[in-house]
Write a protein that holds these residues in place. Structure first.
Motif, PDB file in Angstrom:
ATOM      1  N   UNK A  15       2.829  -2.272  -2.398  1.00  0.00           N
ATOM      2  CA  UNK A  15       1.925  -3.030  -1.514  1.00  0.00           C
ATOM      3  C   UNK A  15       1.261  -4.174  -2.283  1.00  0.00           C
ATOM      4  N   UNK A  16       0.848  -3.916  -3.508  1.00  0.00           N
ATOM      5  CA  UNK A  16       0.198  -4.939  -4.323  1.00  0.00           C
ATOM      6  C   UNK A  16       1.147  -6.108  -4.589  1.00  0.00           C
ATOM      7  N   UNK A  17       2.402  -5.806  -4.863  1.00  0.00           N
ATOM      8  CA  UNK A  17       3.379  -6.874  -5.124  1.00  0.00           C
ATOM      9  C   UNK A  17       3.644  -7.702  -3.871  1.00  0.00           C
ATOM     10  N   UNK A  18       3.759  -7.047  -2.725  1.00  0.00           N
ATOM     11  CA  UNK A  18       3.950  -7.779  -1.464  1.00  0.00           C
ATOM     12  C   UNK A  18       2.742  -8.658  -1.160  1.00  0.00           C
ATOM     13  N   UNK A  19       1.558  -8.102  -1.347  1.00  0.00           N
ATOM     14  CA  UNK A  19       0.345  -8.872  -1.104  1.00  0.00           C
ATOM     15  C   UNK A  19       0.209 -10.025  -2.096  1.00  0.00           C
ATOM     16  N   UNK A  20       0.692  -9.828  -3.318  1.00  0.00           N
ATOM     17  CA  UNK A  20       0.666 -10.905  -4.311  1.00  0.00           C
ATOM     18  C   UNK A  20       1.432 -12.126  -3.829  1.00  0.00           C
ATOM     19  N   UNK A  21       2.585 -11.896  -3.209  1.00  0.00           N
ATOM     20  CA  UNK A  21       3.372 -13.003  -2.641  1.00  0.00           C
ATOM     21  C   UNK A  21       2.619 -13.632  -1.474  1.00  0.00           C
ATOM     22  N   UNK A  22       2.099 -12.808  -0.570  1.00  0.00           N
ATOM     23  CA  UNK A  22       1.395 -13.319   0.612  1.00  0.00           C
ATOM     24  C   UNK A  22       0.149 -14.117   0.212  1.00  0.00           C
ATOM     25  N   UNK A  23      -0.614 -13.601  -0.728  1.00  0.00           N
ATOM     26  CA  UNK A  23      -1.831 -14.280  -1.159  1.00  0.00           C
ATOM     27  C   UNK A  23      -1.496 -15.614  -1.819  1.00  0.00           C
ATOM     28  N   UNK A  24      -0.475 -15.626  -2.658  1.00  0.00           N
ATOM     29  CA  UNK A  24      -0.053 -16.876  -3.301  1.00  0.00           C
ATOM     30  C   UNK A  24       0.321 -17.912  -2.250  1.00  0.00           C
ATOM     31  N   UNK A  25       1.109 -17.506  -1.270  1.00  0.00           N
ATOM     32  CA  UNK A  25       1.533 -18.430  -0.218  1.00  0.00           C
ATOM     33  C   UNK A  25       0.334 -18.917   0.601  1.00  0.00           C
TER      34      UNK A  25
END
Length: 189
Positions: A148-158
């Motif tokens: 979940x943290x890795x997926x959110x890392x992509x979403x937050x960056x975008x």
């Protein structure tokens, strides 16, 4: 030797500002020379591979500054929501200062070089991936699962990168404040 180092830093700082404000293609070596006040020969002395080498070092410098600031803003808070709210609002406040155009985004450089300069594309990719990793690491500290943290890392960056582009265009930090509200919904663990 100190003078040579200062000249290199001045060239790099000037080029970094120009690349972030005008992009890679919109910035010429003559403009870097003019902006930095450095003699033309010193550009090739410090950066023998020319503009691409300067851009690679500029991207690395942007990454260092950005990641250090992000880590400082995101650390030591009570929750992920508090950390990211504080962090994004700090970025928004910078965009409220009308003179702010540098130091926050590599989106323009990434967009315009992605299909034409493989070394620059890879350097920009690493900035984005390092941001995503930092965000994921912070989220894991707040109890998010690795996936979940890795997926959110992509979403937050975008979300942040897109809001930075809007904030540059709108000349204020309101787009970042808007994404903060929605980011907080994503971070409810």
């Amino acid at each position: 030797m100190k003078n040579k180092q200062n000249t290199k830093e001045i060239i790099l700082e000037s080029a970094t500002r120009l690349f972030q404000r005008q992009g890679y293609n919109g910035t010429g070596l003559n403009q870097i020379i003019e902006e930095s006040g450095a003699p033309k020969g010193s550009i090739y002395y410090h950066f023998p591979d020319g503009k691409e080498e300067i851009a690679l070092e500029a991207i690395a410098a942007i990454k260092r500054v950005f990641l250090e600031a992000a880590e400082n803003d995101l650390s030591g808070k009570e929750s992920a929501i508090e950390a990211f709210k504080f962090y994004v609002n700090n970025i928004a406040a910078i965009f409220d200062k009308r003179e702010c155009e540098e130091g926050l985004s590599i989106g323009l450089i990434a967009w315009e070089t992605a299909s034409t300069h493989e070394k620059l594309r890879k350097a920009c990719e690493m900035v984005f991936k390092d941001c995503q990793s930092l965000y994921a690491d912070i989220l894991k500290q707040y109890g998010f699962s690795k996936e979940r943290a890795e997926e959110l890392g992509v979403a937050i960056t975008a979300m942040i990168e897109g809001a930075c582009i809007l904030s540059i265009t709108y000349q204020n930090g309101n787009p970042l404040r808007t994404i903060t509200k929605h980011l907080l919904l994503l971070l409810k663990n």
